[in-house]
Design an enzyme around this catalytic site. Structure first.
Site, PDB file in Angstrom:
ATOM      1  N   GLY A  31       0.835  -1.161   0.204  1.00 21.11           N
ATOM      2  CA  GLY A  31      -0.159   0.047   0.003  1.00 21.11           C
ATOM      3  C   GLY A  31       0.774   1.282   0.053  1.00 21.11           C
ATOM      4  O   GLY A  31       1.974   1.227   0.256  1.00 21.11           O
ATOM      5  N   ASN A  32       0.274   2.438  -0.394  1.00 13.06           N
ATOM      6  CA  ASN A  32       0.848   3.602  -0.451  1.00 13.06           C
ATOM      7  C   ASN A  32       0.053   4.703  -0.391  1.00 13.06           C
ATOM      8  O   ASN A  32      -1.094   4.739  -0.795  1.00 13.06           O
ATOM      9  CB  ASN A  32       1.883   3.847  -1.391  1.00 13.06           C
ATOM     10  CG  ASN A  32       1.748   3.028  -2.430  1.00 13.06           C
ATOM     11  OD1 ASN A  32       0.950   3.464  -3.321  1.00 13.06           O
ATOM     12  ND2 ASN A  32       2.217   1.786  -2.755  1.00 13.06           N
ATOM     13  N   GLU A  78       5.520   2.615  -6.492  1.00 11.95           N
ATOM     14  CA  GLU A  78       4.036   2.640  -7.245  1.00 11.95           C
ATOM     15  C   GLU A  78       4.167   4.245  -7.467  1.00 11.95           C
ATOM     16  O   GLU A  78       2.761   4.544  -7.750  1.00 11.95           O
ATOM     17  CB  GLU A  78       2.880   2.141  -6.388  1.00 11.95           C
ATOM     18  CG  GLU A  78       2.815   0.760  -6.285  1.00 11.95           C
ATOM     19  CD  GLU A  78       2.689  -0.171  -7.668  1.00 11.95           C
ATOM     20  OE1 GLU A  78       2.902   0.619  -8.695  1.00 11.95           O
ATOM     21  OE2 GLU A  78       2.561  -1.326  -7.456  1.00 11.95           O
ATOM     22  N   HIS A  97      -3.634   3.731  -2.013  1.00 12.46           N
ATOM     23  CA  HIS A  97      -3.578   2.588  -2.576  1.00 12.46           C
ATOM     24  C   HIS A  97      -3.446   1.400  -1.568  1.00 12.46           C
ATOM     25  O   HIS A  97      -2.670   1.503  -0.640  1.00 12.46           O
ATOM     26  CB  HIS A  97      -2.632   2.608  -3.621  1.00 12.46           C
ATOM     27  CG  HIS A  97      -1.996   1.254  -4.183  1.00 12.46           C
ATOM     28  ND1 HIS A  97      -3.220   0.243  -4.699  1.00 12.46           N
ATOM     29  CD2 HIS A  97      -0.866   0.324  -4.077  1.00 12.46           C
ATOM     30  CE1 HIS A  97      -2.674  -0.961  -5.107  1.00 12.46           C
ATOM     31  NE2 HIS A  97      -1.203  -0.684  -4.811  1.00 12.46           N
TER      32      HIS A  97
HETATM   33 ZN   LIG Z   1      -0.075  -2.551  -4.709  1.00 13.74          ZN
END
Ligand SMILES: [Zn+2]
Length: 284
Positions: A31-32, A78, A97
Site C-alpha cells: 500500500g501507499n 507505485e 492505494h
Molecule cells: Zn499494490
C-alpha cells in the site's frame, strides 16, 4: 521547517495508514498514500515500511515528476501511478492505494463493482470499474489507471488491489473503506442469490441529492453503457435497469436485456452455475 498544513497532512497519512493496516486492507509493507503539498510538491509514504507503524518524519517529498526533494527514505515504487492521477485530476489532493481482500477478490475474479445497489456508493463513488492488469512498478499500471481516472474516484486494479483519490487524505481513505465495504456486501448478496438493483430513475434521484450533501459528482452516467469508448473514459457505466419499480431483481435485468436484443447474455460465472445446476439435476 514544515508548516502547520504540512504537519496536518503528515499526521493524516500516518492515521490513514494505521487504519488501513488495522482493517486488513494491507499486509506486510503493501500500500501507499500520497498528498499534494502545493502546486509543485507532493508528499508520500516511503517504500518498505508497514503502513500500520509509520511516523510523520518518515514521509518523502517529491516533485510532480517523482524526483525526491526531501526525506531520508525513498518513495514507493507505485509512485508513478499516483503521479498519473494528479496529472489527470487537478481537483484531487490525495491518493490511497491498498489491497483490501474483498475488493481485491473482485479485482482478481475480474468482476467490476458497477451495479447500482447501495445509495451511499451511488452518491459518493458511482461505479467502480477494473483497470487492466499492469505489472506493478512499471509504466503499465499508470497507463491502465489513466483510462478511468477522469471519471472515477476509485477503481479496482486487476489482480492487484484498489486505488482511490479525493480532496484530502482522509477523504481518499474513506473511499477505500467504502469500496471494501461495498465489495463485502456485494459478495454476501451474491452468495445469497444476487442483488436487487436500484432503478435508473432512482439512481438519478440519488445523484441529484449530491449537491445537498456537498458531494462532487465524479462524472455523468454513460448514455450508451456498451460503448464508453476512447482511451480515456469520461462517463460512468452503472448497471441500473429502466423500471417503474425502484428495486429490480437482477434476473429481470437479464430478461429485459434478452427481450431487447433477442439474446441472453450471461457472465461466465452465471453460465457455469447454470451448467452445474443442470448436471446436478441429471444426477438427482
Ligand atoms: Zn499494490
Amino acid at each position: 521547517m514544515s508548516t502547520r498544513l504540512e504537519e496536518q497532512i503528515r499526521a493524516d497519512i500516518v492515521e490513514a495508514g494505521r487504519r488501513m493496516y488495522e482493517r486488513g486492507f494491507v499486509a506486510s509493507n503493501d500500500g501507499n498514500i500520497s498528498a499534494r503539498l502545493d502546486e509543485r510538491r507532493l508528499i508520500t509514504t516511503p517504500k518498505s515500511v508497514s503502513k500500520g507503524f509509520m511516523t510523520p518524519d518518515m514521509m518523502v517529498i517529491v516533485d510532480q515528476d517523482g524526483r525526491k526533494l526531501a526525506g531520508d527514505r525513498d518513495p514507493s515504487s507505485e509512485l508513478p501511478m499516483h503521479l498519473e492521477i494528479y496529472r489527470n485530476r487537478p481537483d484531487v489532493n490525495a491518493v490511497v492505494h491498498a489491497h483490501p481482500p474483498n475488493a481485491t477478490g473482485f479485482a482478481v475474479a475480474g468482476i467490476p463493482l458497477t451495479r447500482a445497489v447501495l445509495a451511499e456508493v451511488i452518491t459518493t463513488l458511482g461505479s467502480i470499474p477494473i483497470a487492466a492488469y499492469g505489472t506493478p512498478s512499471t509504466a503499465e499500471l499508470p497507463e491502465a489507471v489513466r483510462k478511468y481516472i477522469k471519471a472515477h474516484d476509485g477503481m479496482l486494479l486487476a489482480n492487484h488491489g484498489a486505488v482511490t483519490c479525493g480532496p484530502s487524505v482522509m477523504a481518499a481513505y474513506y473511499k477505500m473503506e467504502t469500496i471494501e465495504h461495498f465489495a463485502r456486501i456485494s459478495l454476501v448478496a451474491r452468495m445469497l442469490g444476487g442483488e436487487n438493483l436500484i432503478s435508473r430513475e432512482e439512481v438519478e434521484r440519488l445523484q441529484g441529492l449530491r449537491g445537498m450533501y456537498g458531494i462532487a459528482a465524479p462524472a455523468p452516467l454513460c448514455a450508451d453503457p456498451d460503448a464508453p469508448g476512447g482511451d480515456q473514459v469520461l462517463c460512468q457505466v452503472l448497471e441500473a435497469p429502466e423500471s417503474t419499480e425502484r428495486l429490480v431483481p437482477e434476473v429481470n435485468a437479464v430478461l429485459r436485456q434478452a427481450s431487447r436484443d433477442g439474446e441472453i447474455r450471461l457472465t461466465y460465472g452465471e453460465l457455469t452455475a447454470l451448467i452445474a445446476d443442470a448436471v446436478k439435476n441429471l444426477r438427482d
